[in-house]
Motif scaffolding. Structure first.
Motif, PDB file in Angstrom:
ATOM      1  N   VAL A 191       1.020  -1.024  -0.228  1.00  0.00           N
ATOM      2  CA  VAL A 191      -0.519  -0.410  -0.211  1.00  0.00           C
ATOM      3  C   VAL A 191       0.581   1.157  -0.121  1.00  0.00           C
ATOM      4  O   VAL A 191       0.770   2.411   0.529  1.00  0.00           O
ATOM      5  N   VAL A 225      -4.111   4.463   5.654  1.00  0.00           N
ATOM      6  CA  VAL A 225      -3.711   4.346   4.622  1.00  0.00           C
ATOM      7  C   VAL A 225      -2.589   5.433   4.206  1.00  0.00           C
ATOM      8  O   VAL A 225      -2.529   5.951   4.651  1.00  0.00           O
ATOM      9  N   ARG A 273      -0.638   8.240  -0.482  1.00  0.00           N
ATOM     10  CA  ARG A 273      -1.876   7.254  -1.059  1.00  0.00           C
ATOM     11  C   ARG A 273      -3.256   7.880  -0.315  1.00  0.00           C
ATOM     12  O   ARG A 273      -4.454   7.653  -1.151  1.00  0.00           O
ATOM     13  N   CYS A 274      -3.024   8.973  -0.018  1.00  0.00           N
ATOM     14  CA  CYS A 274      -4.651   9.184   1.072  1.00  0.00           C
ATOM     15  C   CYS A 274      -5.235  10.145  -0.535  1.00  0.00           C
ATOM     16  O   CYS A 274      -6.100  10.178  -0.351  1.00  0.00           O
ATOM     17  N   ILE A 286      -5.159   1.946  -7.372  1.00  0.00           N
ATOM     18  CA  ILE A 286      -6.281   1.239  -5.533  1.00  0.00           C
ATOM     19  C   ILE A 286      -6.444  -0.621  -6.281  1.00  0.00           C
ATOM     20  O   ILE A 286      -6.702  -0.978  -7.195  1.00  0.00           O
ATOM     21  N   ALA A 300      -7.093  -0.431   3.794  1.00  0.00           N
ATOM     22  CA  ALA A 300      -6.840   0.703   4.447  1.00  0.00           C
ATOM     23  C   ALA A 300      -7.510   1.865   4.984  1.00  0.00           C
ATOM     24  O   ALA A 300      -7.550   2.002   6.404  1.00  0.00           O
ATOM     25  N   ALA A 301      -8.315   2.032   3.834  1.00  0.00           N
ATOM     26  CA  ALA A 301      -9.813   2.641   4.183  1.00  0.00           C
ATOM     27  C   ALA A 301     -10.358   2.757   5.339  1.00  0.00           C
ATOM     28  O   ALA A 301     -10.836   3.196   5.948  1.00  0.00           O
ATOM     29  N   VAL A 339      -6.510   7.510  -2.561  1.00  0.00           N
ATOM     30  CA  VAL A 339      -7.551   7.197  -2.736  1.00  0.00           C
ATOM     31  C   VAL A 339      -8.861   7.053  -2.290  1.00  0.00           C
ATOM     32  O   VAL A 339      -9.940   6.312  -2.281  1.00  0.00           O
ATOM     33  N   ASP A 349      -5.767  -4.132  -0.439  1.00  0.00           N
ATOM     34  CA  ASP A 349      -5.178  -3.245   1.043  1.00  0.00           C
ATOM     35  C   ASP A 349      -5.647  -1.889   1.311  1.00  0.00           C
ATOM     36  O   ASP A 349      -6.004  -1.117   1.898  1.00  0.00           O
ATOM     37  N   ASP A 350      -5.950  -1.219  -0.314  1.00  0.00           N
ATOM     38  CA  ASP A 350      -6.165   0.202   0.006  1.00  0.00           C
ATOM     39  C   ASP A 350      -7.814  -0.032   0.428  1.00  0.00           C
ATOM     40  O   ASP A 350      -8.005   0.842   1.453  1.00  0.00           O
TER      41      ASP A 350
END
Lengths: 257, 169
Positions: A1, A20, A24-25, A7, A14-15, A28, A10-11
């Motif tokens: 990630v 996250v 990558r915030c 995307i 994580a979200a 995502v 895993d994203d």
């Protein structure tokens, strides 16, 4: 990630967890804005997570039971360790006590005779090598020697005759044993090989059988007879020493009759 | 002992919660926690000073759980699915809705390894790395177990109960 790749699942997870990675915030967030299905799924999983936490929260809010208090547990562990230690200590103690009992029993039942043996062997070693003064009183004065030793040892003695084995008496001496006097008689064969007879009072000894002991190349047959300990020692072979010891034993027994 | 208590005891409520969520039996859960704490105390000198104490404790607990499980399996003991699905009666949650009840029931239907990840990450707030350390698996495994476990729970909560049960059986 990590990084800026596409995307993936895993994203989404994580979200849900708010984990996250910072780079990558934005990615995502954009993805979820563009993809209502994915956003709905994240939302559902968050609700599920909250429901689970809520359902289990009561357990975490209960007071800690006494048996799970650290103070209690370390006490228990300490007690258990002490228990293990004490059990081990008890085993060691029993070994020591057992060893002690064994030691004293050995001393009690055999110690005296073992002492006679070691005294005999030590005396043999010391005096047998003497060329000029192997004895205190020479065989020429046998009558005097026997009388003297008899008086000192408190028992009528007679120097055994070992001629049948090729040994002749060369003399004897008075020695100091642990508790009192001891006598040593020395014999020699035609090859100047010497043997000694060692004797002293041994009132606490038990058993009358012949026993064999050996130390530093010197062998000894010893036995007890009528509260006296006798040892026949020499570097001759065991069989020969046994023959000598038997002769001594027989002559001593005959003399005391 | 005071230092030890001050460091360990803040984690005990979470350890109890995790143990109970795995076992769903008050006494068995506290036995597991006790076992874990005894180990932690007696191996206190072995922990890494810079390490994550919370993850260390959870790892001990989890390892005890796994080895107890294996011992039970060796003895031939197994718990029926129906038995696991039975909600442990907890009077305190009379006000809880059917959804919450279902969450625990669904959780019980997950394989052990998925349930562990869902709990460690979702309830106990361990990072993915910490969860991977606790379970002794790569982080990728943690992520895939998390995804599959949560997905199963979601389908179950969405009313896909018969399918779920069929799949588990």
């Amino acid at each position: 990630v990590t990084g800026l790749g596409p995307i993936g699942e895993d994203d989404i997870q994580a979200a849900v967890d708010g984990r996250v990675d910072a780079p990558r915030c934005g990615l995502v967030r954009d993805y979820l804005e563009r993809t209502p299905d994915a956003a709905a799924r994240v939302e559902a999983l968050r609700e599920q997570k909250d429901a689970l936490r809520e359902r289990l929260q009561a357990k975490a809010e209960e007071p800690i039971p006494a048996r799970l208090r650290v103070a209690h547990l370390s006490g228990e562990i300490g007690r258990r360790r002490r228990g293990i230690f004490l059990r081990r200590a008890a085993v060691v103690a029993w070994l020591v006590v057992g060893g002690g009992i064994g030691w004293f029993a050995h001393e009690y039942f055999q110690g005296h005779s073992t002492d006679v043996t070691s005294e005999a062997i030590a005396a043999h070693r010391v005096f047998v090598v003497e060329v000029r003064h192997p004895v205190e009183v020479a065989a020429a004065e046998e009558a005097h020697l026997v009388q003297w030793l008899s008086r000192r040892l408190g028992r009528p003695l007679k120097a055994p005759d070992l001629a049948q084995h090729g040994y002749r008496l060369i003399g004897g001496r008075l020695l100091s044993a642990g508790q009192g006097p001891a006598a040593q008689l020395m014999y020699e064969d035609q090859n100047a090989q010497r043997i000694t007879i060692y004797l002293r009072a041994d009132p606490e000894g038990r058993g009358t059988e012949f026993r064999w002991a050996e130390a530093g190349g010197v062998g000894t047959f010893w036995w007890r007879d009528d509260a006296f300990g006798y040892a026949v020692s020499g570097t001759a072979d065991r069989k020969r020493l046994l023959g000598l010891a038997e002769t001594v034993h027989r002559q001593v027994a005959e003399a005391s009759r | 002992v005071h230092d030890l208590a001050a460091l360990i005891e803040p984690h005990v409520p979470a350890l109890r919660r995790y143990a109970w969520a795995l076992l769903r039996d008050d006494a068995a859960a506290d036995d597991l926690v006790q076992d874990c704490l005894e180990r932690a105390i007696s191996r206190w000198h072995l922990r890494r000073r810079d390490g994550n104490l919370r993850a260390w404790l959870f790892a001990i607990l989890h390892n005890r759980f796994i080895s107890d499980r294996r011992r039970q399996q060796r003895r031939g003991h197994h718990t029926a699915i129906d038995e696991l699905a039975v909600e442990p009666a907890s009077p305190s949650d009379a006000e809880s809705g059917a959804v919450q009840r279902d969450v625990l029931a669904a959780l019980a239907l997950l394989p052990d390894e998925q349930r562990a990840v869902v709990l460690l990450v979702g309830v106990e707030d361990l990072s993915y790395e910490a969860a991977a350390r606790v379970l002794g698996v790569p982080i990728g495994t943690v992520m895939s177990r998390l995804s599959r476990g949560r997905e199963k729970l979601r389908r179950y909560l969405d009313g896909d109960r018969p399918a779920m049960l069929r799949r588990v059986k």
